[in-house]
Enzyme design. Structure first.
Site, PDB file in Angstrom:
ATOM      1  N   GLU A 179      28.525 -76.964 -14.158  1.00 22.05           N
ATOM      2  CA  GLU A 179      28.724 -76.391 -12.786  1.00 22.05           C
ATOM      3  C   GLU A 179      27.672 -75.890 -12.023  1.00 22.05           C
ATOM      4  OE1 GLU A 179      32.564 -74.003 -13.144  1.00 22.05           O
ATOM      5  OE2 GLU A 179      33.530 -75.868 -13.169  1.00 22.05           O
ATOM      6  N   GLU A 380      36.377 -81.605 -17.008  1.00 21.54           N
ATOM      7  CA  GLU A 380      37.260 -80.255 -16.918  1.00 21.54           C
ATOM      8  C   GLU A 380      38.272 -80.618 -15.846  1.00 21.54           C
ATOM      9  OE1 GLU A 380      35.755 -76.465 -16.558  1.00 21.54           O
ATOM     10  OE2 GLU A 380      34.043 -77.188 -17.692  1.00 21.54           O
TER      11      GLU A 380
HETATM   12  C1  BG6 Z   1      35.099 -74.013 -15.204  1.00 24.14           C
HETATM   13  C2  BG6 Z   1      34.170 -73.599 -16.178  1.00 24.14           C
HETATM   14  O1  BG6 Z   1      34.798 -73.204 -14.144  1.00 24.14           O
HETATM   15  O2  BG6 Z   1      36.431 -73.643 -15.140  1.00 24.14           O
HETATM   16  C3  BG6 Z   1      34.672 -73.244 -17.269  1.00 24.14           C
HETATM   17  O3  BG6 Z   1      33.099 -74.599 -16.647  1.00 24.14           O
HETATM   18  C4  BG6 Z   1      36.093 -72.267 -17.175  1.00 24.14           C
HETATM   19  O4  BG6 Z   1      33.841 -72.426 -18.215  1.00 24.14           O
HETATM   20  C5  BG6 Z   1      36.850 -73.050 -16.444  1.00 24.14           C
HETATM   21  O5  BG6 Z   1      36.581 -71.511 -18.254  1.00 24.14           O
HETATM   22  C6  BG6 Z   1      38.268 -72.598 -16.142  1.00 24.14           C
HETATM   23  O6  BG6 Z   1      37.970 -71.113 -15.505  1.00 24.14           O
HETATM   24  P1  BG6 Z   1      38.634 -69.986 -15.988  1.00 24.14           P
HETATM   25  O7  BG6 Z   1      38.304 -68.978 -15.411  1.00 24.14           O
HETATM   26  O8  BG6 Z   1      40.350 -69.964 -15.676  1.00 24.14           O
HETATM   27  O9  BG6 Z   1      38.512 -69.809 -17.328  1.00 24.14           O
END
Ligand code: BG6
Length: 482
Positions: A179, A380
């Site tokens: 990211e 993701e």
């Molecule tokens: C992304 C990241 O921004 O979202 C992860 O690459 C992160 O590291 C994921 O955990 C979800 O975000 P959060 O804040 O809900 O854990």
């Protein structure tokens, strides 16, 4: 035939995590402290604090996390039971170079990832690896100013070279920086974790961000070139967060506001994929009189290090309105510093305020593919929520299943109807881990539950949630069972 069953046979169904959010073992095996080892816990609306050093009086949730460092064999057996074809994680830079500027790597750290990758491969699971997922060595952040310093480009190159040389026969799919673009909103947490940067009084955060970003783009391009030199079969991608920005209405002013705002999403991947700066960015630097540190020879480095594919995270979309209040709230990780952000009346949000928009995933796949014409990888996507254990020990998580099902349906339409080339799909936090933005455990994404709470209590025992069996059937049926 449904859209999902027409996905390619070699489609990489998997799961995603990051070293610092899952491993724990923060000082085991010679590992040095990283920028996340000094991040305290926060909550929804309560930012995480960055302490000067590791303070024994503070609680740092990532230091133990879900203890994957000591339990990876047990966890990989569960991933295999689920039928994962691939597993995305990252290499903790500080296991390999504890301070970041040593001449020689730490053999014990290298051995840990050998064992991890061997275990995955023995279960038929392909490792998909991010070189840097928010965790540069603390020493580099404190002593060099992180990626403000051009010297750090060379130190990252050394780290990347060591990883490619050591693991190229075990890992084919790589990504450079996780990211990389989420720091565009200059949120203090993102600048710290992406770049090891803190902003001094009087500095312009955007100019500093572009300077650090330029160094990261150089470091990424060098890593791509080095990786290809070592093994031309390696596939080395970018990793961006894609939160599409919709216009609030068809008012031409809203349409244009969205075009301009979306440059914050495209700036980094434009350089990664095209190997050169987009003209809108050069104009922005010129207009503001910013020196972002571009030197002679940099253009050639960027051109020689174009990525092979674009990996991206997708969680939500946001909306802008040209005449909405212009003030940006950089502390808000959802609309993060986006001037003119307004709620989208067609979309509901999670408990943490993250808008839920499955069609936005098909939209994103099309927008990215049309713009770049390279293969994409959804590395993701997921639903962060509180889970409760029922009296019989079961964990029912129907909202998570619905979220994932609806996103998978849209993903499949993008591939089968729109012709997008997609390598795979790795839902985020396949096993519960520490939330990045809040540092909480209770914001759970996993299909595997981990017994640990926000304060660090719990046995760390693993349990299958309902989504575990659901995803197992999705994979086993090649997407037919949704
Ligand atoms: C992304 C990241 O921004 O979202 C992860 O690459 C992160 O590291 C994921 O955990 C979800 O975000 P959060 O804040 O809900 O854990």
């Amino acid at each position: 035939m449904s859209a999902t069953t027409a996905l390619p046979k070699d489609f990489l169904w998997g799961g995603a995590v990051a070293a610092h959010q899952l491993e724990g073992g923060w000082d085991a095996g010679g590992k040095g402290p990283s920028v996340v080892d000094v991040l305290t816990a926060g909550a929804h609306g309560v930012p995480r604090r960055i302490t000067a050093d590791v303070d024994p009086g503070e609680f740092y949730p990532n230091q133990v996390a879900a203890d994957f460092y000591h339990r990876f064999r047990e966890d990989i057996a569960l991933f295999a039971e689920m039928g994962l074809k691939c597993f995305r994680t990252s290499i903790a830079w500080t296991r390999i170079f504890p301070r970041g500027d040593e001449a020689e790597p730490n053999e014990e750290g290298l051995r840990f990832y050998d064992e991890l990758f061997d275990e995955l491969l023995a279960h038929g699971i392909e490792p998909v690896i991010t070189l840097s997922h928010f965790e540069m060595p603390l020493h580099l952040a404190r002593e060099y100013g992180g990626f403000r310093s051009r010297e750090v480009v060379g130190l990252f190159e050394r780290f990347a070279r060591v990883c490619f040389e050591r693991y190229h026969t075990k890992v084919k799919y790589w990504m450079t920086f996780n990211e990389i673009n989420n720091q565009m909103d200059t949120n203090a947490l993102f600048l710290w974790t992406n770049s090891g940067v803190t902003i001094a009084p009087g500095e312009n955060p955007t100019e500093v961000m572009y300077r650090a970003g330029h160094h990261e783009l150089l470091a990424s391009a060098r890593a791509v070139a080095i990786g290809h030199e070592i093994d031309p079969s390696l596939q080395i991608g970018a990793m961006i967060s894609h939160v599409p920005i919709y216009p609030f209405s068809c008012d031409p002013a809203d349409m244009m506001a969205a075009v301009v705002a979306n440059r914050a999403r495209f700036f980094f991947p434009d350089v990664h994929v095209r190997g050169e700066y987009p003209r809108y960015a050069l104009k922005e630097f010129e207009r503001n009189g910013w020196d972002v540190g571009i030197l002679e020879g940099d253009a050639a480095i960027l051109a020689a290090g174009k990525v092979d594919y674009v990996g991206f995270s997708y969680y939500m979309s946001v909306t802008v309105k040209a005449d909405a209040a212009k003030e940006a709230d950089a502390a808000d990780v959802v609309t993060g510093g986006l001037p003119g952000a307004v709620p989208n009346p067609h979309i509901e949000a999670t408990e943490w305020g993250w808008p839920i928009d499955p069609v936005g995933l098909r939209y994103t796949l099309n927008v990215l593919y049309d713009r770049y014409q390279v293969r994409l990888f959804i590395v993701e996507n997921g639903f962060g929520a509180v889970d409760t254990i029922a009296a019989d020990g079961a964990i029912h998580d129907p909202e998570r299943i619905t979220y994932l099902r609806e996103h998978i349906e849209q993903m499949a339409l993008a591939v089968t109807q729109d012709g997008v080339e997609l390598l795979g799909y790795t839902p985020w936090g396949i096993i519960d881990l520490v939330s990045f933005t809040t540092g909480e455990m209770k914001k759970r994404y996993g299909m595997i539950y981990v017994d640990r709470d926000n304060e660090g209590n719990g046995t760390l025992e693993r349990r299958r949630k309902d989504s575990f069996e659901w995803f197992r059937r999705v994979i086993a049926s090649g997407g037919a069972h949704l």
